[in-house]
Design a protein around this motif. Structure first.
Motif, PDB file in Angstrom:
ATOM      1  N   CYS A  59      10.812  75.356  52.867  1.00  0.00           N
ATOM      2  CA  CYS A  59      11.634  75.839  53.974  1.00  0.00           C
ATOM      3  C   CYS A  59      10.940  77.042  54.584  1.00  0.00           C
ATOM      4  O   CYS A  59      10.541  77.964  53.867  1.00  0.00           O
ATOM      5  CB  CYS A  59      13.029  76.219  53.485  1.00  0.00           C
ATOM      6  SG  CYS A  59      14.072  76.914  54.791  1.00  0.00           S
ATOM      7  N   TYR A  60      10.799  77.008  55.899  1.00  0.00           N
ATOM      8  CA  TYR A  60      10.132  78.083  56.619  1.00  0.00           C
ATOM      9  C   TYR A  60      11.034  78.612  57.730  1.00  0.00           C
ATOM     10  O   TYR A  60      11.633  77.828  58.472  1.00  0.00           O
ATOM     11  CB  TYR A  60       8.822  77.585  57.254  1.00  0.00           C
ATOM     12  CG  TYR A  60       7.829  77.088  56.239  1.00  0.00           C
ATOM     13  CD1 TYR A  60       6.951  77.967  55.609  1.00  0.00           C
ATOM     14  CD2 TYR A  60       7.779  75.748  55.888  1.00  0.00           C
ATOM     15  CE1 TYR A  60       6.053  77.515  54.665  1.00  0.00           C
ATOM     16  CE2 TYR A  60       6.876  75.284  54.947  1.00  0.00           C
ATOM     17  CZ  TYR A  60       6.019  76.173  54.341  1.00  0.00           C
ATOM     18  OH  TYR A  60       5.126  75.721  53.406  1.00  0.00           O
ATOM     19  N   LEU A  61      11.118  79.921  57.855  1.00  0.00           N
ATOM     20  CA  LEU A  61      11.739  80.564  59.004  1.00  0.00           C
ATOM     21  C   LEU A  61      10.691  80.538  60.109  1.00  0.00           C
ATOM     22  O   LEU A  61       9.546  80.959  59.887  1.00  0.00           O
ATOM     23  CB  LEU A  61      12.138  82.003  58.650  1.00  0.00           C
ATOM     24  CG  LEU A  61      12.761  82.842  59.754  1.00  0.00           C
ATOM     25  CD1 LEU A  61      14.060  82.221  60.254  1.00  0.00           C
ATOM     26  CD2 LEU A  61      12.998  84.262  59.244  1.00  0.00           C
ATOM     27  N   MET A  62      11.069  80.024  61.276  1.00  0.00           N
ATOM     28  CA  MET A  62      10.086  79.728  62.320  1.00  0.00           C
ATOM     29  C   MET A  62      10.293  80.575  63.568  1.00  0.00           C
ATOM     30  O   MET A  62      11.386  81.084  63.804  1.00  0.00           O
ATOM     31  CB  MET A  62      10.194  78.241  62.715  1.00  0.00           C
ATOM     32  CG  MET A  62      10.038  77.250  61.584  1.00  0.00           C
ATOM     33  SD  MET A  62       8.410  77.251  60.830  1.00  0.00           S
ATOM     34  CE  MET A  62       7.460  76.505  62.151  1.00  0.00           C
ATOM     35  N   THR A  63       9.243  80.651  64.376  1.00  0.00           N
ATOM     36  CA  THR A  63       9.361  81.136  65.736  1.00  0.00           C
ATOM     37  C   THR A  63       9.457  79.903  66.625  1.00  0.00           C
ATOM     38  O   THR A  63       9.176  78.793  66.189  1.00  0.00           O
ATOM     39  CB  THR A  63       8.130  81.963  66.158  1.00  0.00           C
ATOM     40  OG1 THR A  63       6.974  81.116  66.124  1.00  0.00           O
ATOM     41  CG2 THR A  63       7.922  83.156  65.240  1.00  0.00           C
ATOM     42  N   GLY A  64       9.866  80.085  67.873  1.00  0.00           N
ATOM     43  CA  GLY A  64       9.927  78.950  68.786  1.00  0.00           C
ATOM     44  C   GLY A  64      11.336  78.423  68.961  1.00  0.00           C
ATOM     45  O   GLY A  64      12.316  79.131  68.741  1.00  0.00           O
ATOM     46  N   SER A 112      14.041  70.067  61.547  1.00  0.00           N
ATOM     47  CA  SER A 112      13.986  71.297  62.331  1.00  0.00           C
ATOM     48  C   SER A 112      15.424  71.694  62.623  1.00  0.00           C
ATOM     49  O   SER A 112      16.186  70.906  63.191  1.00  0.00           O
ATOM     50  CB  SER A 112      13.232  71.070  63.641  1.00  0.00           C
ATOM     51  OG  SER A 112      11.903  70.713  63.380  1.00  0.00           O
ATOM     52  N   VAL A 113      15.796  72.895  62.232  1.00  0.00           N
ATOM     53  CA  VAL A 113      17.182  73.335  62.327  1.00  0.00           C
ATOM     54  C   VAL A 113      17.286  74.534  63.259  1.00  0.00           C
ATOM     55  O   VAL A 113      16.540  75.503  63.124  1.00  0.00           O
ATOM     56  CB  VAL A 113      17.735  73.715  60.928  1.00  0.00           C
ATOM     57  CG1 VAL A 113      19.175  74.203  61.023  1.00  0.00           C
ATOM     58  CG2 VAL A 113      17.622  72.534  59.970  1.00  0.00           C
ATOM     59  N   PHE A 141      14.464  77.066  61.622  1.00  0.00           N
ATOM     60  CA  PHE A 141      13.964  76.716  60.295  1.00  0.00           C
ATOM     61  C   PHE A 141      13.303  75.345  60.329  1.00  0.00           C
ATOM     62  O   PHE A 141      13.727  74.460  61.072  1.00  0.00           O
ATOM     63  CB  PHE A 141      15.102  76.671  59.261  1.00  0.00           C
ATOM     64  CG  PHE A 141      15.647  78.012  58.895  1.00  0.00           C
ATOM     65  CD1 PHE A 141      15.078  78.754  57.871  1.00  0.00           C
ATOM     66  CD2 PHE A 141      16.741  78.542  59.576  1.00  0.00           C
ATOM     67  CE1 PHE A 141      15.583  79.999  57.530  1.00  0.00           C
ATOM     68  CE2 PHE A 141      17.252  79.778  59.240  1.00  0.00           C
ATOM     69  CZ  PHE A 141      16.680  80.516  58.219  1.00  0.00           C
ATOM     70  N   LEU A 142      12.287  75.183  59.506  1.00  0.00           N
ATOM     71  CA  LEU A 142      11.667  73.881  59.280  1.00  0.00           C
ATOM     72  C   LEU A 142      11.773  73.584  57.792  1.00  0.00           C
ATOM     73  O   LEU A 142      11.320  74.378  56.967  1.00  0.00           O
ATOM     74  CB  LEU A 142      10.206  73.869  59.725  1.00  0.00           C
ATOM     75  CG  LEU A 142       9.443  72.563  59.472  1.00  0.00           C
ATOM     76  CD1 LEU A 142      10.052  71.424  60.284  1.00  0.00           C
ATOM     77  CD2 LEU A 142       7.972  72.730  59.811  1.00  0.00           C
ATOM     78  N   GLN A 156      21.071  83.859  65.697  1.00  0.00           N
ATOM     79  CA  GLN A 156      19.957  84.240  64.829  1.00  0.00           C
ATOM     80  C   GLN A 156      20.153  85.646  64.261  1.00  0.00           C
ATOM     81  O   GLN A 156      19.198  86.370  64.044  1.00  0.00           O
ATOM     82  CB  GLN A 156      18.621  84.164  65.598  1.00  0.00           C
ATOM     83  CG  GLN A 156      18.177  82.771  65.946  1.00  0.00           C
ATOM     84  CD  GLN A 156      18.956  82.168  67.099  1.00  0.00           C
ATOM     85  OE1 GLN A 156      19.401  82.871  67.998  1.00  0.00           O
ATOM     86  NE2 GLN A 156      19.145  80.860  67.069  1.00  0.00           N
ATOM     87  N   ARG A 157      21.386  85.991  63.986  1.00  0.00           N
ATOM     88  CA  ARG A 157      21.646  87.286  63.366  1.00  0.00           C
ATOM     89  C   ARG A 157      21.266  87.218  61.891  1.00  0.00           C
ATOM     90  O   ARG A 157      21.259  86.144  61.281  1.00  0.00           O
ATOM     91  CB  ARG A 157      23.100  87.682  63.525  1.00  0.00           C
ATOM     92  CG  ARG A 157      23.466  87.974  64.976  1.00  0.00           C
ATOM     93  CD  ARG A 157      24.802  88.668  65.090  1.00  0.00           C
ATOM     94  NE  ARG A 157      25.819  88.120  64.219  1.00  0.00           N
ATOM     95  CZ  ARG A 157      27.022  87.767  64.598  1.00  0.00           C
ATOM     96  NH1 ARG A 157      27.373  87.863  65.844  1.00  0.00           N
ATOM     97  NH2 ARG A 157      27.894  87.292  63.727  1.00  0.00           N
ATOM     98  N   GLU A 158      21.008  88.368  61.334  1.00  0.00           N
ATOM     99  CA  GLU A 158      20.548  88.446  59.942  1.00  0.00           C
ATOM    100  C   GLU A 158      21.503  87.758  58.974  1.00  0.00           C
ATOM    101  O   GLU A 158      21.077  87.048  58.066  1.00  0.00           O
ATOM    102  CB  GLU A 158      20.360  89.913  59.544  1.00  0.00           C
ATOM    103  CG  GLU A 158      19.783  90.088  58.161  1.00  0.00           C
ATOM    104  CD  GLU A 158      19.507  91.541  57.801  1.00  0.00           C
ATOM    105  OE1 GLU A 158      19.063  91.768  56.671  1.00  0.00           O
ATOM    106  OE2 GLU A 158      19.732  92.429  58.641  1.00  0.00           O
ATOM    107  N   GLU A 159      22.805  87.926  59.178  1.00  0.00           N
ATOM    108  CA  GLU A 159      23.790  87.326  58.264  1.00  0.00           C
ATOM    109  C   GLU A 159      23.686  85.801  58.274  1.00  0.00           C
ATOM    110  O   GLU A 159      23.763  85.161  57.229  1.00  0.00           O
ATOM    111  CB  GLU A 159      25.223  87.732  58.638  1.00  0.00           C
ATOM    112  CG  GLU A 159      25.477  89.223  58.670  1.00  0.00           C
ATOM    113  CD  GLU A 159      25.062  89.869  59.999  1.00  0.00           C
ATOM    114  OE1 GLU A 159      25.377  89.344  61.095  1.00  0.00           O
ATOM    115  OE2 GLU A 159      24.412  90.917  59.945  1.00  0.00           O
TER     116      GLU A 159
END
Length: 157
Positions: A100-105, A73-74, A109-110, A79-82
């Protein structure tokens, strides 16, 4: 051909192909109760529209000497787009990262990282993940065993 409307026959075809991508057109046509020609047209349409993305071989990670699955978990500093794009681009270059998943919470990233042993995971962390600018924290968890790993989606007519 972006928005292909999927009907029950397509769903049956997709379920059958997920179970066996080597199924012959004759087998598929029996499953969906169509003759082979219209069945083949439907499969080509599903491929062309991107519903079917690829055909792959599912490989046993233990039998090829990669028994360790680590979940990282990273959290990024910002959390800017760049920053999100830079991290995503780096992950795409790392073969150890199989998902690899972009996560909420709390975390951004997971990652699922597959390696041969703990030393290899430590090397991955030190030589790749921790060297990436913008990483604020990494939390690792290791799978003790796999209860379920589905390769197909739950497609039902």
């Amino acid at each position: 051909m972006p928005n292909h409307e999927i009907d029950d026959i397509d769903r049956k075809l997709l379920a059958a192909l997920q179970a066996d991508a080597h199924a012959t057109m004759e087998n598929l046509s029996e499953i969906v109760a169509l003759s082979p020609s219209p069945c083949a047209r439907r499969v080509r349409m599903l491929e062309k529209s991107g519903v079917i993305k690829a055909y792959v071989a599912v490989v046993d990670q233990v039998k090829v000497g990669l028994p360790v699955s680590a979940f990282a978990s990273v959290k990024l500093e910002r959390q800017r787009e760049e920053e999100l794009d830079r991290f995503s681009t780096a992950v795409l270059r790392w073969p150890e990262v199989v998902e690899c998943y972009l996560m909420t919470g709390k975390m951004d990233f997971l990652l699922r990282v597959v390696v041969k042993d703990l030393d290899a995971y430590e090397m991955f962390l030190k030589q790749k993940l921790t060297r990436l600018d913008g990483v604020a924290s990494i939390e690792s968890s290791f799978a003790l065993g796999q209860v379920k790993h589905a390769h197909g989606l739950p497609i039902a007519p």
